[in-house]
Design a protein around this motif. Structure first.
Motif, PDB file in Angstrom:
ATOM      1  N   GLU A  75      -3.886  28.628  75.141  1.00  0.00           N
ATOM      2  CA  GLU A  75      -4.333  30.022  75.048  1.00  0.00           C
ATOM      3  C   GLU A  75      -5.002  30.285  73.693  1.00  0.00           C
ATOM      4  OE1 GLU A  75      -1.143  29.185  76.028  1.00  0.00           O
ATOM      5  OE2 GLU A  75      -1.679  29.421  78.152  1.00  0.00           O
ATOM      6  N   GLN A  76      -4.385  29.770  72.644  1.00  0.00           N
ATOM      7  CA  GLN A  76      -4.990  29.925  71.304  1.00  0.00           C
ATOM      8  C   GLN A  76      -6.338  29.223  71.227  1.00  0.00           C
ATOM      9  OE1 GLN A  76      -1.610  28.311  69.184  1.00  0.00           O
ATOM     10  NE2 GLN A  76      -1.099  30.301  68.291  1.00  0.00           N
ATOM     11  N   LEU A  77      -6.416  28.068  71.866  1.00  0.00           N
ATOM     12  CA  LEU A  77      -7.684  27.339  71.897  1.00  0.00           C
ATOM     13  C   LEU A  77      -8.748  28.147  72.636  1.00  0.00           C
ATOM     14  CD1 LEU A  77      -9.357  24.677  71.536  1.00  0.00           C
ATOM     15  CD2 LEU A  77      -8.478  23.988  73.764  1.00  0.00           C
ATOM     16  N   ALA A  78      -8.348  28.746  73.763  1.00  0.00           N
ATOM     17  CA  ALA A  78      -9.298  29.547  74.546  1.00  0.00           C
ATOM     18  C   ALA A  78      -9.823  30.725  73.721  1.00  0.00           C
ATOM     19  CB  ALA A  78      -8.619  30.039  75.821  1.00  0.00           C
ATOM     20  N   ASP A  79      -8.933  31.367  72.965  1.00  0.00           N
ATOM     21  CA  ASP A  79      -9.350  32.481  72.086  1.00  0.00           C
ATOM     22  C   ASP A  79     -10.380  32.000  71.070  1.00  0.00           C
ATOM     23  OD1 ASP A  79      -7.790  34.333  73.294  1.00  0.00           O
ATOM     24  OD2 ASP A  79      -6.118  34.184  71.864  1.00  0.00           O
ATOM     25  N   ARG A  80     -10.069  30.866  70.472  1.00  0.00           N
ATOM     26  CA  ARG A  80     -10.962  30.292  69.451  1.00  0.00           C
ATOM     27  C   ARG A  80     -12.337  29.972  70.057  1.00  0.00           C
ATOM     28  NH1 ARG A  80      -9.820  26.846  64.788  1.00  0.00           N
ATOM     29  NH2 ARG A  80     -11.850  26.424  63.904  1.00  0.00           N
ATOM     30  N   LEU A  81     -12.314  29.434  71.271  1.00  0.00           N
ATOM     31  CA  LEU A  81     -13.565  29.060  71.937  1.00  0.00           C
ATOM     32  C   LEU A  81     -14.388  30.297  72.287  1.00  0.00           C
ATOM     33  CD1 LEU A  81     -12.241  26.204  74.258  1.00  0.00           C
ATOM     34  CD2 LEU A  81     -13.868  25.943  72.400  1.00  0.00           C
ATOM     35  N   ARG A  82     -13.706  31.354  72.736  1.00  0.00           N
ATOM     36  CA  ARG A  82     -14.431  32.590  73.067  1.00  0.00           C
ATOM     37  C   ARG A  82     -15.148  33.137  71.834  1.00  0.00           C
ATOM     38  NH1 ARG A  82     -10.540  33.287  77.264  1.00  0.00           N
ATOM     39  NH2 ARG A  82      -8.900  33.925  75.843  1.00  0.00           N
ATOM     40  N   LYS A  83     -14.455  33.100  70.698  1.00  0.00           N
ATOM     41  CA  LYS A  83     -15.078  33.568  69.440  1.00  0.00           C
ATOM     42  C   LYS A  83     -16.268  32.677  69.078  1.00  0.00           C
ATOM     43  CE  LYS A  83     -10.833  35.496  67.596  1.00  0.00           C
ATOM     44  NZ  LYS A  83      -9.623  35.162  66.860  1.00  0.00           N
ATOM     45  N   LEU A  84     -16.098  31.389  69.311  1.00  0.00           N
ATOM     46  CA  LEU A  84     -17.163  30.434  68.982  1.00  0.00           C
ATOM     47  C   LEU A  84     -18.403  30.670  69.832  1.00  0.00           C
ATOM     48  CD1 LEU A  84     -17.575  27.814  67.197  1.00  0.00           C
ATOM     49  CD2 LEU A  84     -17.042  26.526  69.251  1.00  0.00           C
ATOM     50  N   VAL A  85     -18.174  30.974  71.112  1.00  0.00           N
ATOM     51  CA  VAL A  85     -19.308  31.212  72.026  1.00  0.00           C
ATOM     52  C   VAL A  85     -20.053  32.488  71.620  1.00  0.00           C
ATOM     53  CG1 VAL A  85     -19.882  31.801  74.430  1.00  0.00           C
ATOM     54  CG2 VAL A  85     -18.319  29.916  73.941  1.00  0.00           C
ATOM     55  N   ILE A  86     -19.321  33.483  71.102  1.00  0.00           N
ATOM     56  CA  ILE A  86     -19.981  34.715  70.638  1.00  0.00           C
ATOM     57  C   ILE A  86     -20.857  34.404  69.416  1.00  0.00           C
ATOM     58  CG2 ILE A  86     -19.560  36.993  69.597  1.00  0.00           C
ATOM     59  CD1 ILE A  86     -16.984  37.073  71.389  1.00  0.00           C
ATOM     60  N   GLN A  87     -20.340  33.552  68.524  1.00  0.00           N
ATOM     61  CA  GLN A  87     -21.080  33.221  67.296  1.00  0.00           C
ATOM     62  C   GLN A  87     -22.290  32.333  67.580  1.00  0.00           C
ATOM     63  OE1 GLN A  87     -18.060  31.456  64.871  1.00  0.00           O
ATOM     64  NE2 GLN A  87     -17.096  33.398  64.387  1.00  0.00           N
ATOM     65  N   GLU A  88     -22.085  31.345  68.439  1.00  0.00           N
ATOM     66  CA  GLU A  88     -23.160  30.378  68.722  1.00  0.00           C
ATOM     67  C   GLU A  88     -23.414  30.379  70.229  1.00  0.00           C
ATOM     68  OE1 GLU A  88     -22.256  26.471  67.091  1.00  0.00           O
ATOM     69  OE2 GLU A  88     -20.887  27.426  65.692  1.00  0.00           O
ATOM     70  N   THR A  89     -24.664  30.397  70.598  1.00  0.00           N
ATOM     71  CA  THR A  89     -24.977  30.441  72.036  1.00  0.00           C
ATOM     72  C   THR A  89     -24.646  29.106  72.718  1.00  0.00           C
ATOM     73  OG1 THR A  89     -27.233  29.960  71.364  1.00  0.00           O
ATOM     74  CG2 THR A  89     -26.752  32.232  72.021  1.00  0.00           C
ATOM     75  N   THR A  90     -24.957  28.023  72.048  1.00  0.00           N
ATOM     76  CA  THR A  90     -24.611  26.707  72.619  1.00  0.00           C
ATOM     77  C   THR A  90     -23.745  25.933  71.619  1.00  0.00           C
ATOM     78  OG1 THR A  90     -26.720  25.893  71.769  1.00  0.00           O
ATOM     79  CG2 THR A  90     -26.636  26.446  74.111  1.00  0.00           C
ATOM     80  N   PRO A  91     -22.469  26.245  71.623  1.00  0.00           N
ATOM     81  CA  PRO A  91     -21.605  25.584  70.632  1.00  0.00           C
ATOM     82  C   PRO A  91     -21.432  24.096  70.923  1.00  0.00           C
ATOM     83  CG  PRO A  91     -20.298  26.881  72.147  1.00  0.00           C
ATOM     84  CD  PRO A  91     -21.721  27.116  72.521  1.00  0.00           C
ATOM     85  N   LYS A  92     -21.372  23.327  69.841  1.00  0.00           N
ATOM     86  CA  LYS A  92     -21.140  21.888  69.968  1.00  0.00           C
ATOM     87  C   LYS A  92     -19.628  21.642  69.888  1.00  0.00           C
ATOM     88  CE  LYS A  92     -25.528  20.128  68.972  1.00  0.00           C
ATOM     89  NZ  LYS A  92     -26.208  21.272  69.520  1.00  0.00           N
ATOM     90  N   VAL A  93     -19.100  21.048  70.923  1.00  0.00           N
ATOM     91  CA  VAL A  93     -17.662  20.793  70.963  1.00  0.00           C
ATOM     92  C   VAL A  93     -17.434  19.315  71.252  1.00  0.00           C
ATOM     93  CG1 VAL A  93     -15.502  21.334  72.152  1.00  0.00           C
ATOM     94  CG2 VAL A  93     -17.182  23.130  71.776  1.00  0.00           C
ATOM     95  N   THR A  94     -16.577  18.697  70.461  1.00  0.00           N
ATOM     96  CA  THR A  94     -16.214  17.293  70.682  1.00  0.00           C
ATOM     97  C   THR A  94     -14.720  17.216  70.969  1.00  0.00           C
ATOM     98  OG1 THR A  94     -17.944  16.592  69.148  1.00  0.00           O
ATOM     99  CG2 THR A  94     -16.257  14.975  69.678  1.00  0.00           C
ATOM    100  N   VAL A  95     -14.397  16.621  72.107  1.00  0.00           N
ATOM    101  CA  VAL A  95     -12.987  16.436  72.462  1.00  0.00           C
ATOM    102  C   VAL A  95     -12.598  15.017  72.073  1.00  0.00           C
ATOM    103  CG1 VAL A  95     -11.275  16.508  74.317  1.00  0.00           C
ATOM    104  CG2 VAL A  95     -13.238  18.048  74.388  1.00  0.00           C
ATOM    105  N   ARG A  96     -11.613  14.919  71.183  1.00  0.00           N
ATOM    106  CA  ARG A  96     -11.116  13.605  70.747  1.00  0.00           C
ATOM    107  C   ARG A  96      -9.717  13.429  71.327  1.00  0.00           C
ATOM    108  NH1 ARG A  96     -10.060  12.360  66.030  1.00  0.00           N
ATOM    109  NH2 ARG A  96     -11.119  10.388  65.739  1.00  0.00           N
ATOM    110  N   ALA A  97      -9.665  12.824  72.495  1.00  0.00           N
ATOM    111  CA  ALA A  97      -8.374  12.692  73.182  1.00  0.00           C
ATOM    112  C   ALA A  97      -7.862  11.266  73.062  1.00  0.00           C
ATOM    113  CB  ALA A  97      -8.536  13.063  74.650  1.00  0.00           C
TER     114      ALA A  97
END
Lengths: 139, 139
Positions: free
Chosen positions: A85-107
């Motif tokens: 849920e915290q990650l989703a909040d962070r991502l929503r804020k990121l999408v508002i700031q940047e139209t095409t945010p760069k996200v790297t998943v390191r699993a």
């Protein structure tokens, strides 16, 4: 004219430092180039041993989402793990700031796919349609 | 009697005091050596992300989607392509190589499998020549 007496001749040891300074500078340059100053965003995980897409690495780093073997989601090594849920909040804020945010998943390659899927769903619901999944190039 | 070389040749020899510079240089060298962590080279995979709802909405299309399910069958992680089950990524790659690449492929990761095993399916699809690789997290 001053003559130096034979017994008291001043001996000055001159050490040629040029070669050493050359090598030391080369070492400094090597360590400066190979240093990774963005390590804070990259947690220690065993990435999947895959060749990947052999893409150039000069692109903007963006947000790193680390998933360790226990399924913890880590955004920064200096912070405690976050919930989905915290990650989703962070991502929503990121999408508002940047139209095409760069996200790297390191699993971690041994992590369960369930937590990975949760992260992918959070990305999708936040409007991120594509993510980079980090791999470790086998030696 | 022998006079010093400088006087003998009549030239001035400039002697630079490099002690401070070498001190600073060594400090820099030690700093970079201590702070550097030689990370393994990383690459990435960039599948498109879809949720199950989104991918189901396209089921009315004229073509049959090509889907690889990554799931546990009899306690073993397995790749399922149509009715064929495979446990080896090499087998999956060989099967995918025989499919039309222009239609793209969906990789669906299900419960029980690891991230590494699932990402290997995405890599196999890329290696088989698919440009359009979509990852769908299964519930």
């Amino acid at each position: 004219m001053r003559f130096s007496p034979k017994g008291k001749r001043e001996r000055r040891l001159v050490v040629e430092l040029t070669s050493m300074v050359d090598i030391v500078f080369l070492l400094i340059i090597f360590f400066m180039v190979t240093s990774d100053f963005a390590r804070d965003a990259r947690a220690e995980v065993d990435l999947p041993l895959l060749q990947g897409e052999r893409a150039e690495q000069s692109e903007e780093a963006g947000l790193f989402i680390n998933i360790d073997a226990e399924g913890n989601i880590i955004l920064s090594t200096s912070e405690s793990p976050v919930t989905v849920e915290q990650l989703a909040d962070r991502l929503r804020k990121l999408v508002i700031q940047e139209t095409t945010p760069k996200v790297t998943v390191r699993a971690d390659r041994n992590a369960s796919i369930i937590r990975f899927n949760e992260v992918i769903r959070a990305l999708n619901e936040s409007g991120v349609s594509s993510a980079r999944i980090a791999t470790e190039v086998p030696r | 009697m022998r006079f010093s070389m400088r006087q003998h040749r009549g030239g001035n020899r400039l002697i630079m005091n490099m002690t401070s510079m070498i001190d600073v240089t060594f400090l820099l060298l030690v700093y970079f050596m201590v702070s550097t962590v030689l990370a393994s080279p990383e690459d990435r995979l960039t599948p498109t992300i879809r949720t199950q709802d989104e991918s189901a909405s396209g089921s009315n299309a004229d073509f049959q989607p090509q889907i690889v399910d990554v799931l546990m069958v009899g306690g073993k992680p397995t790749y399922r392509l149509g009715q064929i089950d495979m446990t080896s990524v090499a087998d999956l790659k060989a099967r995918l190589s025989g499919l039309p690449v222009e239609l793209g492929v969906f990789i669906r990761g299900g419960e029980g499998v690891s991230v590494g095993f699932t990402m290997a399916a995405i890599q196999a699809a890329r290696d088989a020549g698919f440009d359009q690789v979509t990852y769908v997290p299964l519930d």
